[in-house]
Write an enzyme that holds these catalytic residues in place. Structure first.
Site, PDB file in Angstrom:
ATOM      1  N   LYS A 102       0.784  -1.244  -0.007  1.00 14.98           N
ATOM      2  CA  LYS A 102      -0.098  -0.041   0.025  1.00 14.98           C
ATOM      3  C   LYS A 102       0.909   1.131  -0.123  1.00 14.98           C
ATOM      4  O   LYS A 102       1.903   1.317   0.576  1.00 14.98           O
ATOM      5  CB  LYS A 102      -0.944   0.021   1.115  1.00 14.98           C
ATOM      6  CG  LYS A 102      -2.011   0.755   1.026  1.00 14.98           C
ATOM      7  CD  LYS A 102      -3.139  -0.012   0.406  1.00 14.98           C
ATOM      8  CE  LYS A 102      -4.380   0.952   0.100  1.00 14.98           C
ATOM      9  NZ  LYS A 102      -5.680  -0.044  -0.309  1.00 14.98           N
TER      10      LYS A 102
HETATM   11  P1  NAD Z   1     -13.098   7.897  -2.839  1.00 11.97           P
HETATM   12  O1  NAD Z   1     -11.997   8.851  -2.627  1.00 11.97           O
HETATM   13  O2  NAD Z   1     -13.656   7.836  -4.202  1.00 11.97           O
HETATM   14  O3  NAD Z   1     -14.541   8.394  -1.787  1.00 11.97           O
HETATM   15  C1  NAD Z   1     -14.126   8.332  -0.573  1.00 11.97           C
HETATM   16  C2  NAD Z   1     -15.795   8.764  -0.116  1.00 11.97           C
HETATM   17  O4  NAD Z   1     -15.540   8.873   1.458  1.00 11.97           O
HETATM   18  C3  NAD Z   1     -15.992  10.133  -0.528  1.00 11.97           C
HETATM   19  O5  NAD Z   1     -17.373  10.302  -0.725  1.00 11.97           O
HETATM   20  C4  NAD Z   1     -15.842  11.144   0.837  1.00 11.97           C
HETATM   21  O6  NAD Z   1     -16.394  12.267   0.909  1.00 11.97           O
HETATM   22  C5  NAD Z   1     -16.160  10.121   1.634  1.00 11.97           C
HETATM   23  N1  NAD Z   1     -15.453  10.542   3.212  1.00 11.97           N
HETATM   24  C6  NAD Z   1     -14.525  10.884   3.615  1.00 11.97           C
HETATM   25  N2  NAD Z   1     -14.270  11.066   4.870  1.00 11.97           N
HETATM   26  C7  NAD Z   1     -15.460  11.014   5.327  1.00 11.97           C
HETATM   27  C8  NAD Z   1     -15.870  11.098   6.609  1.00 11.97           C
HETATM   28  N3  NAD Z   1     -15.393  11.439   7.694  1.00 11.97           N
HETATM   29  N4  NAD Z   1     -17.294  10.651   6.737  1.00 11.97           N
HETATM   30  C9  NAD Z   1     -18.197  10.310   5.582  1.00 11.97           C
HETATM   31  N5  NAD Z   1     -17.677  10.168   4.471  1.00 11.97           N
HETATM   32  C10 NAD Z   1     -16.150  10.457   4.205  1.00 11.97           C
HETATM   33  O7  NAD Z   1     -12.429   6.728  -2.245  1.00 11.97           O
HETATM   34  P2  NAD Z   1     -12.996   5.032  -2.651  1.00 11.97           P
HETATM   35  O8  NAD Z   1     -11.923   4.507  -3.714  1.00 11.97           O
HETATM   36  O9  NAD Z   1     -14.562   5.091  -2.871  1.00 11.97           O
HETATM   37  O10 NAD Z   1     -12.598   4.362  -1.230  1.00 11.97           O
HETATM   38  C11 NAD Z   1     -13.522   4.216  -0.310  1.00 11.97           C
HETATM   39  C12 NAD Z   1     -12.909   2.887   0.806  1.00 11.97           C
HETATM   40  O11 NAD Z   1     -12.910   1.792  -0.176  1.00 11.97           O
HETATM   41  C13 NAD Z   1     -11.466   3.166   1.205  1.00 11.97           C
HETATM   42  O12 NAD Z   1     -11.338   2.667   2.643  1.00 11.97           O
HETATM   43  C14 NAD Z   1     -10.528   2.393   0.207  1.00 11.97           C
HETATM   44  O13 NAD Z   1      -9.546   2.011   1.042  1.00 11.97           O
HETATM   45  C15 NAD Z   1     -11.725   1.392   0.106  1.00 11.97           C
HETATM   46  N6  NAD Z   1     -11.180   0.689  -1.282  1.00 11.97           N
HETATM   47  C16 NAD Z   1     -11.257   1.192  -2.318  1.00 11.97           C
HETATM   48  C17 NAD Z   1     -10.944   0.341  -3.287  1.00 11.97           C
HETATM   49  C18 NAD Z   1     -11.181   0.943  -4.905  1.00 11.97           C
HETATM   50  O14 NAD Z   1     -10.845   0.301  -5.707  1.00 11.97           O
HETATM   51  N7  NAD Z   1     -11.231   2.361  -4.873  1.00 11.97           N
HETATM   52  C19 NAD Z   1     -10.600  -1.050  -3.468  1.00 11.97           C
HETATM   53  C20 NAD Z   1     -10.880  -1.611  -2.218  1.00 11.97           C
HETATM   54  C21 NAD Z   1     -11.058  -0.676  -0.839  1.00 11.97           C
END
Ligand code: NAD
Length: 411
Positions: A102
């Protein structure tokens, strides 16, 4: 609790069940490499800003290091270390030929212009390109990073090492990416939620779902579940949270977010609620899809959902996990629930290396098949050993990495 301590607790529970020796435990729990780099970047104003970047390569016993890159102001070495370990167990649970890594930069993307983000990303590659590569370590998007940033990574990596689209995944479809990668994590979350509902004897229509986070993962999960006739009764992001007992219109939410740079604030199709209430709202399935560590001993007892699907990485701290388990709350763990992203990243990498492109139907079909198989393996193990799904998933993942380590040897 430190993020890496939480991941270690879950690892130890599986290691106990697997009866792993102390020496193997120590080897598997220790990251292979941890790097912190300085990223001096010229801001649009001409001022020099110094950011800190991290890459933790946890384990490569089963294949090249693989894991996303996070841009968030709270990123630190310990969080990246914990997320890198999760990647190792995740790629093993879905049985794809990768290890775990990561990366991250402590930066708020919303405080930067696109050009500034590009400079930060290229500086990150300048600092770390010798540790990356299609057979070595392959980054991907995570919270705060986008497909465009993956294009910059490929382009910058190429300046040092030549054309190598397999050096990073999650790229735009028009720049060596594949259709279906962007939706894959959310699609996986949605599909696995339906499998879990089915195993628990529940039907999707009318199932009330609350989602925290409306970014890449949250939006695609919401769309998938709404298409399956589930009722999305609450969503929230960093800007605002909204509830509607009759169901929020997901297409309206998406339209609204498109007009506000991705933010929910100002949405008129639901009642605004305090952000903390989103997690404790009366619903059937709670899907944290934003930050880690949001369900703690302080709010676990207030959570009313009988089912939690961990779309985010590490949203539940171990003490909270115990309290939820004691109340019979079923938790689908992150290392299975959000594994759709890395699985589709594998498809992208395979196609990049073959200079070949699958269609969207094939990507979706393969993704559903691999996640479905992993779900059944985890479910059956949990049933036969009478264990929580998390411990069963860790057992599968840790067991596979332990076997590969023993077969490869350390001499
Ligand atoms: P992203 O940046 O596209 O979206 C993140 C979202 O979380 C946004 O809507 C943001 O406003 C919201 N957020 C941030 N802080 C917040 C808070 N304090 N309260 C409420 N909402 C809040 O990110 P993503 O890619 O959708 O990732 C989200 C989660 O999924 C993370 O934990 C990431 O590690 C996990 N994840 C993502 C992927 C991927 O392919 N993108 C894969 C596996 C896991």
């Amino acid at each position: 609790m430190r993020a890496s301590d939480a991941t270690r607790i879950y690892f130890d529970r599986a290691a106990d069940e697997l009866d792993l020796s102390a020496s193997l435990r120590r080897l598997l729990a220790t990251p292979k490499r941890e790097v912190q780099v300085q990223l001096p970047v010229e801001r649009d104003s001409g001022e020099i800003a110094t950011f800190i970047g991290y890459r933790v390569q946890h384990n490569d016993a089963r294949g090249p290091f693989k894991g996303g890159l996070r841009y968030h102001p709270q990123v630190d070495l310990d969080e990246v270390r914990s997320l890198a370990a999760l990647m190792t167990w995740k790629t093993a649970v879905v049985d794809i030929p990768y290890g775990g890594a990561k990366g991250g930069v402590a930066v708020a993307p919303s405080d930067c212009s696109t050009r500034e983000l590009e400079r930060i990303t290229r500086k990150f590659v300048d600092a770390l390109h010798d540790l990356f590569g299609p057979d070595v370590d392959i980054p991907a998007p995570d919270m705060g990073t986008t497909a465009d940033m993956m294009a910059w990574i490929m382009n910058q990596y190429g300046r040092y090492h030549g054309f190598a689209p397999g050096c990073v995944t999650g790229k735009p479809v028009d720049y060596h990416g594949i259709p279906g990668r962007e939706e894959a994590t959310g699609r996986g979350v949605g599909g696995l939620t339906l499998k879990l509902l089915s195993r628990l004897g529940r039907k999707p229509p009318g199932t009330r779902i609350a989602i925290q986070g409306f970014g890449n993962v949250g939006t695609h999960a919401a769309k998938y579940l709404a298409d399956a006739e589930c009722r999305i009764v609450a969503v929230g992001d960093a800007s605002a949270s909204y509830a509607n007992e009759r169901g929020l219109d997901v297409l309206e939410l998406l339209r609204h977010a498109r007009g506000t740079g991705g933010r929910l604030t100002g949405f008129s199709g639901g009642d605004a609620i305090p952000p903390a209430d989103l997690l404790t709202i009366d619903c059937d399935v709670l899907i944290p899809a934003a930050l880690g560590g949001v369900i703690t001993a302080a709010n676990a007892d207030a959570i009313r959902a009988p089912i939690i699907v961990e779309a985010a990485n590490a949203p539940i701290e171990p003490e909270a996990d115990d309290r939820l388990a004691a109340r019979g709350v079923v938790v689908l763990p992150d290392i299975l629930a959000n594994a759709g992203g890395v699985t589709a990243s594998w498809f992208e990498w395979v196609q990049n290396r073959q200079h070949y492109q699958w269609g969207l139907d094939r990507v979706r079909g393969e993704l559903d098949r691999i996640l479905g198989r992993a779900f059944e393996e985890v479910w059956q193990l949990a049933q036969s050993r009478k264990l929580p799904l998390r411990t069963a998933a860790y057992m599968l993942g840790v067991g596979r990495v332990a076997r590969a380590t023993a077969l490869g040897g350390v001499g």
